[in-house]
Design a protein around this motif. Structure first.
Motif, PDB file in Angstrom:
ATOM      1  N   GLU A 160      34.367  -3.816  -6.480  1.00 19.10           N
ATOM      2  CA  GLU A 160      33.247  -4.544  -5.880  1.00 19.10           C
ATOM      3  C   GLU A 160      33.050  -4.139  -4.423  1.00 19.10           C
ATOM      4  N   GLU A 161      34.135  -3.864  -3.719  1.00 18.39           N
ATOM      5  CA  GLU A 161      34.012  -3.387  -2.338  1.00 18.39           C
ATOM      6  C   GLU A 161      33.388  -1.998  -2.293  1.00 18.39           C
ATOM      7  N   LYS A 163      31.144  -0.919  -4.175  1.00 18.59           N
ATOM      8  CA  LYS A 163      29.710  -1.063  -4.416  1.00 18.59           C
ATOM      9  C   LYS A 163      28.976  -1.660  -3.220  1.00 18.59           C
ATOM     10  N   SER A 164      29.716  -2.171  -2.258  1.00 19.84           N
ATOM     11  CA  SER A 164      29.103  -2.870  -1.138  1.00 19.84           C
ATOM     12  C   SER A 164      28.710  -1.899  -0.030  1.00 19.84           C
ATOM     13  N   GLU A 165      27.955  -2.402   0.932  1.00 17.85           N
ATOM     14  CA  GLU A 165      27.530  -1.570   2.057  1.00 17.85           C
ATOM     15  C   GLU A 165      28.686  -1.244   2.993  1.00 17.85           C
ATOM     16  N   ASN A 166      29.800  -1.949   2.826  1.00 21.29           N
ATOM     17  CA  ASN A 166      30.980  -1.705   3.665  1.00 21.29           C
ATOM     18  C   ASN A 166      32.038  -0.876   2.953  1.00 21.29           C
ATOM     19  N   SER A 167      31.636  -0.111   1.961  1.00 17.18           N
ATOM     20  CA  SER A 167      32.603   0.624   1.148  1.00 17.18           C
ATOM     21  C   SER A 167      33.451   1.596   1.963  1.00 17.18           C
ATOM     22  N   LEU A 209      37.462  -8.263   0.448  1.00 23.68           N
ATOM     23  CA  LEU A 209      37.091  -9.190  -0.607  1.00 23.68           C
ATOM     24  C   LEU A 209      38.348  -9.574  -1.362  1.00 23.68           C
TER      25      LEU A 209
END
Length: 215
Positions: A160-161, A163-167, A209
């Motif tokens: 999930e991280e 996929k995030s903008e903060n990957s 996360l």
């Protein structure tokens, strides 16, 4: 997926289930070869060996013996006679150590492990175990598995991280806040996915996360 306190039930057909390292998603296993780690000047063949070595922060020779093994299963089995020397708070910190080990695996194998995790899409990730209901889940029948599946949940947490903008935060892995988190009598260093960052000092770890409410 249904939840009953800590135990979860997974439908096999709706999940990415892995057991053997030769399977399509076998690389998700800590036992999988082909995902070498670099901890400062120390080379470690698998995340399993790294995790097992972290049991023994006060026993450098045991750590070296574990890390020297060519097989991750041998590394695990060789550590068993020394379990009495496991750090006393192991049950309390082991999930944090596993989370860190998996993030190191990603940072050291960014493209390969990242692509494998993203290939699981939005499915539940489940380690199919014969008897370990903590790290994995055990088959109830041909269609369902049941267990805490902590390893699978940690992998989903990382996915999930990704996929995030903060990957990109995942390219820097700081050691967890654990007392005496040592390898070969030295504090564990920050791990960088890109060598050009290796001389930079990171004071504060990026916020992670967590799928574990009790941490």
């Amino acid at each position: 997926m249904t939840t009953n306190e800590k135990t979860r039930t997974y439908k096999r057909i709706d999940s990415v289930v892995f057991r053997k390292t030769i399977e399509k998603f076998g690389g998700l296993s800590n036992m999988a070869p082909g995902f070498p780690l670099q901890i400062g000047d120390i080379s470690v063949r698998t995340s399993e060996a790294l995790y097992q070595a972290c049991r023994f922060p006060y026993a450098e020779e045991i750590q070296k013996m574990i890390i020297s093994q060519k097989s991750p299963m041998t590394a695990k089995m060789k550590s068993k006679p020394f379990r009495s020397q496991t750090r006393p708070d192991w049950d309390h910190v082991r999930v944090k150590v596993m989370r860190w080990s998996l993030r190191v695996k990603l940072a050291c194998n960014w493209d390969k492990f990242r692509n494998l995790l993203l290939l699981t899409a939005d499915k539940q990730i489940v380690e199919d175990s014969r008897r370990d209901r903590f790290w994995g889940a055990v088959a109830n029948d041909e269609d369902y598995l049941e267990g805490e599946n902590v390893l699978g949940r940690l992998l989903m947490e990382i996915r999930e991280e990704l996929k995030s903008e903060n990957s990109k935060n995942l390219k820097i892995v700081n050691p967890p806040l654990i007392n005496d988190f040592l390898l070969y009598n030295s504090p564990l260093p920050t791990i960088y996915a890109e060598k050009k960052h290796k001389n930079k000092e990171i004071v504060t770890a990026p916020k992670q996360l967590s799928l574990f409410d009790n941490e």
